[in-house]
Design a protein around this motif. Structure first.
Motif, PDB file in Angstrom:
ATOM      1  N   ALA A 154       0.954  -1.161  -0.013  1.00 21.95           N
ATOM      2  CA  ALA A 154       0.024  -0.043  -0.097  1.00 21.95           C
ATOM      3  C   ALA A 154       0.820   1.476  -0.041  1.00 21.95           C
ATOM      4  O   ALA A 154       1.866   1.027   0.576  1.00 21.95           O
ATOM      5  N   PRO A 155       0.489   2.231  -0.533  1.00 23.57           N
ATOM      6  CA  PRO A 155       0.999   3.757  -0.668  1.00 23.57           C
ATOM      7  C   PRO A 155       1.879   4.085   0.829  1.00 23.57           C
ATOM      8  O   PRO A 155       2.905   4.340   0.999  1.00 23.57           O
ATOM      9  N   SER A 214      -5.109  -2.982   7.159  1.00 25.47           N
ATOM     10  CA  SER A 214      -5.635  -2.247   5.944  1.00 25.47           C
ATOM     11  C   SER A 214      -4.523  -2.456   5.065  1.00 25.47           C
ATOM     12  O   SER A 214      -4.889  -2.397   3.636  1.00 25.47           O
ATOM     13  N   THR A 215      -3.165  -2.316   5.425  1.00 28.37           N
ATOM     14  CA  THR A 215      -2.311  -2.748   4.252  1.00 28.37           C
ATOM     15  C   THR A 215      -2.501  -4.059   3.784  1.00 28.37           C
ATOM     16  O   THR A 215      -2.235  -4.021   2.353  1.00 28.37           O
ATOM     17  N   ASP A 216      -2.817  -5.001   4.332  1.00 26.69           N
ATOM     18  CA  ASP A 216      -2.953  -6.364   3.861  1.00 26.69           C
ATOM     19  C   ASP A 216      -4.412  -6.429   2.773  1.00 26.69           C
ATOM     20  O   ASP A 216      -4.321  -6.881   1.912  1.00 26.69           O
ATOM     21  N   ILE A 217      -5.458  -5.297   3.354  1.00 28.86           N
ATOM     22  CA  ILE A 217      -6.551  -5.264   2.506  1.00 28.86           C
ATOM     23  C   ILE A 217      -6.094  -4.621   1.155  1.00 28.86           C
ATOM     24  O   ILE A 217      -6.499  -5.146   0.069  1.00 28.86           O
ATOM     25  N   TRP A 218      -5.238  -3.734   1.195  1.00 27.55           N
ATOM     26  CA  TRP A 218      -4.851  -3.230  -0.084  1.00 27.55           C
ATOM     27  C   TRP A 218      -4.352  -4.266  -1.135  1.00 27.55           C
ATOM     28  O   TRP A 218      -4.322  -4.470  -2.303  1.00 27.55           O
ATOM     29  N   SER A 219      -3.352  -5.054  -0.383  1.00 30.67           N
ATOM     30  CA  SER A 219      -2.567  -6.173  -0.987  1.00 30.67           C
ATOM     31  C   SER A 219      -3.524  -7.178  -1.904  1.00 30.67           C
ATOM     32  O   SER A 219      -3.270  -7.551  -2.828  1.00 30.67           O
ATOM     33  N   LEU A 220      -4.442  -7.492  -1.034  1.00 33.21           N
ATOM     34  CA  LEU A 220      -5.703  -8.349  -1.606  1.00 33.21           C
ATOM     35  C   LEU A 220      -6.394  -7.644  -2.849  1.00 33.21           C
ATOM     36  O   LEU A 220      -6.531  -8.292  -3.677  1.00 33.21           O
ATOM     37  N   GLY A 221      -6.397  -6.496  -2.714  1.00 32.99           N
ATOM     38  CA  GLY A 221      -7.279  -5.805  -3.949  1.00 32.99           C
ATOM     39  C   GLY A 221      -6.156  -5.917  -4.897  1.00 32.99           C
ATOM     40  O   GLY A 221      -6.838  -6.246  -6.141  1.00 32.99           O
ATOM     41  N   ILE A 222      -4.949  -5.444  -4.893  1.00 27.49           N
ATOM     42  CA  ILE A 222      -4.119  -5.780  -6.029  1.00 27.49           C
ATOM     43  C   ILE A 222      -4.118  -7.234  -6.725  1.00 27.49           C
ATOM     44  O   ILE A 222      -4.072  -7.306  -7.841  1.00 27.49           O
ATOM     45  N   LYS A 228     -16.553  -5.154  -8.959  1.00 29.06           N
ATOM     46  CA  LYS A 228     -15.861  -3.958  -9.322  1.00 29.06           C
ATOM     47  C   LYS A 228     -15.817  -3.003  -7.819  1.00 29.06           C
ATOM     48  O   LYS A 228     -14.828  -2.582  -7.275  1.00 29.06           O
ATOM     49  N   ALA A 229     -17.018  -3.136  -7.317  1.00 27.74           N
ATOM     50  CA  ALA A 229     -17.197  -2.441  -5.952  1.00 27.74           C
ATOM     51  C   ALA A 229     -16.287  -3.105  -4.862  1.00 27.74           C
ATOM     52  O   ALA A 229     -15.878  -2.232  -4.094  1.00 27.74           O
ATOM     53  N   LEU A 230     -16.106  -4.266  -4.983  1.00 29.90           N
ATOM     54  CA  LEU A 230     -15.397  -4.918  -3.859  1.00 29.90           C
ATOM     55  C   LEU A 230     -14.011  -4.468  -4.005  1.00 29.90           C
ATOM     56  O   LEU A 230     -12.998  -4.295  -3.084  1.00 29.90           O
ATOM     57  N   ILE A 231     -13.292  -4.536  -5.275  1.00 29.44           N
ATOM     58  CA  ILE A 231     -11.950  -4.336  -5.484  1.00 29.44           C
ATOM     59  C   ILE A 231     -11.976  -2.939  -5.178  1.00 29.44           C
ATOM     60  O   ILE A 231     -10.672  -2.341  -4.569  1.00 29.44           O
ATOM     61  N   GLU A 232     -12.636  -2.018  -5.536  1.00 29.85           N
ATOM     62  CA  GLU A 232     -12.643  -0.419  -5.204  1.00 29.85           C
ATOM     63  C   GLU A 232     -12.485  -0.121  -4.100  1.00 29.85           C
ATOM     64  O   GLU A 232     -11.616   0.455  -3.285  1.00 29.85           O
ATOM     65  N   SER A 233     -13.408  -1.129  -3.078  1.00 28.28           N
ATOM     66  CA  SER A 233     -13.329  -0.806  -1.533  1.00 28.28           C
ATOM     67  C   SER A 233     -11.967  -1.283  -0.887  1.00 28.28           C
ATOM     68  O   SER A 233     -11.748  -0.856   0.121  1.00 28.28           O
ATOM     69  N   CYS A 234     -11.230  -2.098  -1.707  1.00 26.01           N
ATOM     70  CA  CYS A 234     -10.050  -2.613  -0.926  1.00 26.01           C
ATOM     71  C   CYS A 234      -8.946  -1.826  -1.408  1.00 26.01           C
ATOM     72  O   CYS A 234      -7.824  -1.479  -0.738  1.00 26.01           O
ATOM     73  N   ARG A 290     -10.817   1.798   4.018  1.00 21.02           N
ATOM     74  CA  ARG A 290     -10.854   0.696   3.039  1.00 21.02           C
ATOM     75  C   ARG A 290     -11.726  -0.367   3.913  1.00 21.02           C
ATOM     76  O   ARG A 290     -11.947  -0.237   5.126  1.00 21.02           O
ATOM     77  N   ILE A 291     -12.374  -1.299   3.174  1.00 19.72           N
ATOM     78  CA  ILE A 291     -13.223  -2.438   3.807  1.00 19.72           C
ATOM     79  C   ILE A 291     -12.460  -3.192   4.757  1.00 19.72           C
ATOM     80  O   ILE A 291     -11.252  -3.256   4.832  1.00 19.72           O
ATOM     81  N   THR A 292     -13.240  -3.479   5.866  1.00 19.59           N
ATOM     82  CA  THR A 292     -12.528  -4.391   7.032  1.00 19.59           C
ATOM     83  C   THR A 292     -12.614  -5.641   6.715  1.00 19.59           C
ATOM     84  O   THR A 292     -13.532  -6.145   5.808  1.00 19.59           O
TER      85      THR A 292
END
Length: 685
Positions: A19-20, A35-43, A99-105, A113-115
Motif C-alpha cells: 500500500a502507498p 488495512s495494508t493487507d486489504i490493499w494487497s488483496l485488492g491488487i 468492481k465495487a469490492l476491488i475499489e473498496s480494497c 478501506r473495507i474491513t
C-alpha cells in the motif's frame, strides 16, 4: 533479523502489492496495520481479473513511484490500472459487485478501506462459508493446522525437504568456484576492487513454493485421534487400544529415530501435551524422557527435568534485574573464552551469539557471589544457549539449576578439596568395575588429575562436540550427581585396549587428542553401570544431595577415604542387598572367629585377617574362598571388619588379584548393627 527493515537499504515487502502508506511511513507502524493487507488483496484481485501481473516491466524504484502516484487519483483506482494495462474492455465486462469490492480494497485512505469482517460477510463469498456442523468442520479442518510453523518445518525436513536444494532448482542460489569470489585487487587499507556482488546475498522478491508431497506420504495416513494421544487413562482396554496406535521404533538406533518423521510426530505430540501440563506432569515427562527426547522439544524438556519454573514472565523479570553491564574483573577472561567456545556452530559463532553468551555468564557470576568464574563455565552454558537462543532468561535459569545439582561447589575460589574427592571417587569406581585397568593406571602413575578435570568441570561439554553433548545430557539430566562418573568410566572402557597397552607417555598423548567416542554406546554403558552400582559407592561429602554436615571429623574421614583405592558401601545399601538381592552379595567377614560366631550377616564367609598371606598377589592363599572369588564376577564383594581390624590390606589384596566389585563396609560391623532395621539379616550363636 533486520530490525523491521531499519538495517537494510531495500524494502522488505512485495513491491507491487504494498500500500502507498508503507512507503510513506517507512520504519513507522501504521495506525491501521490490517488495512495494508486489504490493499494487497485488492491488487491480487486486480491481477486475477486482468489475467496479468501489474507493472511487470518496471524496476523497483519505478514501481514504488507508480504506487505513490495513485495517491493523486480521486477514486476509481481499479479503472485507472485497467486503462494503463490496456484492459479497459475486461474492466467494463466485469460484474459490478466485483468492481465495487476491488475499489473498496483500493481506497487511498486506509481508514476508508473495507474491513476484514465486512469482507467476509460479502455475498460474493457466501458459497465458501463452512457449515456449522461438527462433521463438516472435522472434514474441512486441515490435519496440520494444530502444528506451529516450526514443528511443520521440522517434519518437512525429516521427510526430505531441503530449502537450499529447492532454491538451487529455481536458480535463486548459484554456485561457482570460490576463487571467482575473490577481488582482483586489495589495498593495504582493506579497499577491494574487481569483486562482484554475490547474487546469493542479494534480495530477491520471487516466491518459491516448497513441495510437501513427501510429508503427506509419510503422515497422510494418520487419523484424527493420533493428534490427541491419551496421557492419563484408567481403562486397560482404552489404554491397549491407544498404545497400539504408537509407531514402534524401539529396535532402531537413536540416530535413526531422530530422523524418522512418523516416530518424531508421535513423540512431539505426546511431549507437547505433557509440557502443557508442566509442572504437574513432570513425573510423566521424566518417564517418557527415559526412552528418548525429541530434538524439536529438547530445550523445554531439559528445563522441565531441571525443575525450571514454567512462569516465563517471572523468569524473564528475574534475569532482567541482574546487572549484566557493569565491568567486572572476570570480563577479560570471559571475552577470551567466548571466541573459542564451539565456534563451529553457526549460532554460537555469530556476533549475537557472543553477546548472549557473555550476558548469561556475567549474570551467573553476578548472581553467585560466593563463586568465581572458572574456565569451562562457557562450555557448560553453550548447550543451554543453543537450545534457548531466543530466550536468554530461560538459558540462564537452566544453567542456574544445572550447576548446583551436578557441580556443587566446583566454582569455589579454592575448589581443591571438592575436585580431589570427585577424582578419588572416580578412581574407586574404575577399581570397582575394572580392576585390571585400575591396576595398570596405578602402576604407570596415570592418575585422573592428568586428564579428567576438564571432563567433570564442564560435564564433558568441552571434550565432545555439541551434537554428542545433547545426546549425552539427555541421559545425564535423568541421573544424579554421580552419573558423570559413570560417563567417564564408559569413555575409559571404550579406550581400554589402547590404555592397557600404553605407558605413561602414550596415555598422555592419547588424551591430548581424545579419539572418536561412540556416544550411543557411551550412554548405554553409563546407564548400565549407574543402575548396577550401589549409590553409596560414589557418594561424596561435597555433594548437594548428600545432606551430610561438613564437620572437621567428616573432612578428616573424607581425606582418609580419598587415599583408598577401593570404595566404601553404606550399611543401608548392605542391608538392602541382604534383604532383597542375597544372591548378588558375597559378604566376607574378616573379624576373628569368636566375633564372627557371636553375630554375623546371614550367609557371610569368615576369613580372619590373621590367616591371610599378603605376600602373594593371588587368591590361592585364601583357600576354597579364593577359588569361589575367582568365579564370582557378578557378585558384590563386601569386606566387613571393625575398627580394630585392618580393613585396608585385605581389599587391596582383592584388588591386586583383579576381583571386581570390591568395597568395604563403612563404619564396620558395629555401624551395620546400629543402622539395620531388621535383625533377620543376622545370624547369632
Amino acid at each position: 533479523m533486520t530490525g523491521y527493515g531499519q538495517l537494510v537499504s531495500f524494502p522488505l515487502v512485495q513491491t507491487a502489492y504494498s500500500a502507498p502508506e508503507v512507503y510513506l511511513n517507512k520504519n513507522q507502524p501504521t495506525k491501521f496495520p490490517m488495512s495494508t493487507d486489504i490493499w494487497s488483496l485488492g491488487i491480487i484481485l486486480v491481477e486475477l481479473v486482468l489475467k496479468q501481473p501489474l507493472w511487470e516491466s518496471l524496476k523497483i524504484g519505478q514501481k514504488i513511484r507508480k504506487i505513490l502516484s495513485l495517491l493523486q487519483c480521486e477514486g476509481r483506482i481499479f479503472e485507472r490500472i485497467a486503462r494503463e494495462h490496456k484492459c479497459y474492455e475486461i474492466f467494463m465486462a466485469l460484474d459490478p459487485d466485483w468492481k465495487a469490492l476491488i475499489e473498496s480494497c483500493l481506497a487511498v485512505t486506509p481508514s476508508r478501506r473495507i474491513t476484514t469482517q465486512r469482507l467476509l460477510e460479502n455475498k460474493l463469498f457466501a458459497h465458501l462459508h463452512v457449515h456449522n456442523s461438527g462433521e463438516q468442520k472435522k472434514r474441512d479442518i486441515p490435519k496440520y493446522e494444530a502444528f506451529t510453523i516450526k514443528e511443520f518445518y521440522h517434519w518437512w525436513r525429516l521427510a526430505g525437504g531441503d530449502v537450499i536444494a529447492e532454491l538451487k532448482k529455481q536458480g535463486l542460489i548459484r554456485t561457482g568456484p570460490p576463487i571467482l569470489s575473490l577481488p582482483s585487487l586489495a589495498l593495504i587499507d582493506g579497499t577491494c576492487f574487481g569483486q562482484e556482488k554475490n547474487p546469493n546475498t542479494l534480495y530477491d522478491q520471487r516466491v518459491v513454493m516448497m513441495p510437501v508431497t513427501a510429508l503427506h506420504e509419510r503422515l497422510g495416513h494418520l487419523k484424527y485421534h493420533h493428534f490427541h494421544p491419551l496421557v492419563h487413562c484408567a481403562s486397560a482396554i482404552i489404554d491397549r487400544f491407544d498404545s497400539s496406535l504408537n509407531y514402534d521404533a524401539s529396535g532402531l538406533p537413536l540416530c535413526i529415530k531422530e530422523k524418522d518423521p512418523e516416530y518424531q510426530f508421535h513423540r512431539i505430540i505426546l511431549f507437547r501435551r505433557l509440557l502443557y501440563g508442566y509442572p504437574f506432569t513432570r513425573d510423566l515427562i521424566v518417564r517418557q524422557a527415559r526412552f528418548d527426547i525429541p530434538p524439536q522439544l529438547r530445550g523445554e524438556i531439559w528445563a522441565a527435568l531441571l525443575n525450571v519454573s514454567g512462569d516465563r514472565d517471572r523468569t524473564e523479570l528475574l534475569f532482567q534485574l541482574i546487572d549484566k553491564e557493569t565491568q567486572t574483573p572476570t570480563d577479560r577472561q570471559i571475552e577470551v573464552d567466548i571466541p573459542r567456545c564451539h565456534q563451529y556452530n553457526e549460532l554460537l559463532s555469530s556476533a549475537d551469539g557472543h553477546r548472549k553468551l557473555k550476558r548469561i555468564l556475567k549474570a551467573w557470576v553476578q548472581k553467585n557471589t560466593k563463586y568465581v568464574y572458572w574456565q569451562g563455565l562457557d562450555s557448560l552454558t553453550a548447550p543451554f544457549l543453543l537450545l534457548h537462543f531466543n530466550d536468554e532468561a530461560r538459558a540462564f535459569a537452566c544453567l542456574s539449576a544445572f550447576v548446583p545439582k551436578y557441580l556443587h561447589q566446583f566454582f569455589l575460589k579454592d575448589n581443591s578439596a571438592v575436585i580431589q574427592e570427585y577424582l578419588a571417587r572416580f578412581s574407586q569406581l574404575i577399581a570397582f568395575h575394572d580392576p585390571p585397568l585400575a591396576n595398570h593406571l596405578h602402576e604407570i602413575n596415570f592418575v585422573p588429575e592428568l586428564f579428567a578435570i576438564p571432563w567433570f568441570l564442564t560435564m564433558f561439554s568441552h571434550v565432545f562436540p555439541l551434537h554428542k553433548i545433547l545426546h549425552l545430557w539427555d541421559k545425564l539430566l535423568l541421573g544424579d550427581s554421580a552419573f558423570p562418573l559413570h560417563i567417564g568410566l564408559s569413555v575409559l572402557t571404550q579406550l581400554r585396549s589402547r590404555l592397557m597397552s600404553s605407558g605413561f607417555n602414550e596415555c598422555i598423548l592419547l588424551f591430548s587428542d581424545l579419539p572418536e567416542v561412540d556416544i550411543e554406546n557411551c550412554v548405554k554403558n553409563s546407564m548400565l553401570t549407574f543402575e548396577t552400582t550401589p549409590k553409596s559407592v560414589t557418594r561424596r561429602l561435597h555433594d548437594n544431595e548428600s545432606g551430610q554436615e561438613i564437620t572437621p571429623e567428616a573432612l578428616e574421614d573424607c581425606r582418609r577415604q580419598n587415599k583408598a583405592r577401593y570404595p566404601r558401601i553404606s550399611p543401608q545399601d548392605v542391608e538392602h542387598l541382604v534383604r532383597n538381592f542375597p544372591s548378588q552379595l558375597l559378604a566376607i567377614d574378616i573379624r576373628n572367629p569368636t566375633q564372627f560366631a557371636r553375630r554375623a550377616i546371614v550367609d557371610s564367609l569368615n576369613i580372619p585377617i590373621s590367616s591371610v598371606k599378603f605376600g602373594e598377589q593371588s587368591l590361592e592363599g585364601l583357600g576354597p574362598v579364593g577359588t569361589f572369588l575367582a568365579t564370582s564376577d557378578d557378585k558384590f564383594v563386601v569386606v566387613i571388619g571393625d575398627e580394630d581390624t585392618d580393613t585396608e590390606m585385605f581389599p587391596r589384596l582383592l584388588l591386586d588379584c583383579k576381583v571386581p566389585k570390591v568395597c568395604v563396609l563403612q563404619g564396620g560391623f558395629d555401624a551395620l548393627q546400629t543402622y539395620a532395621s531388621n535383625n533377620a539379616i543376622f545370624t547369632s550363636s
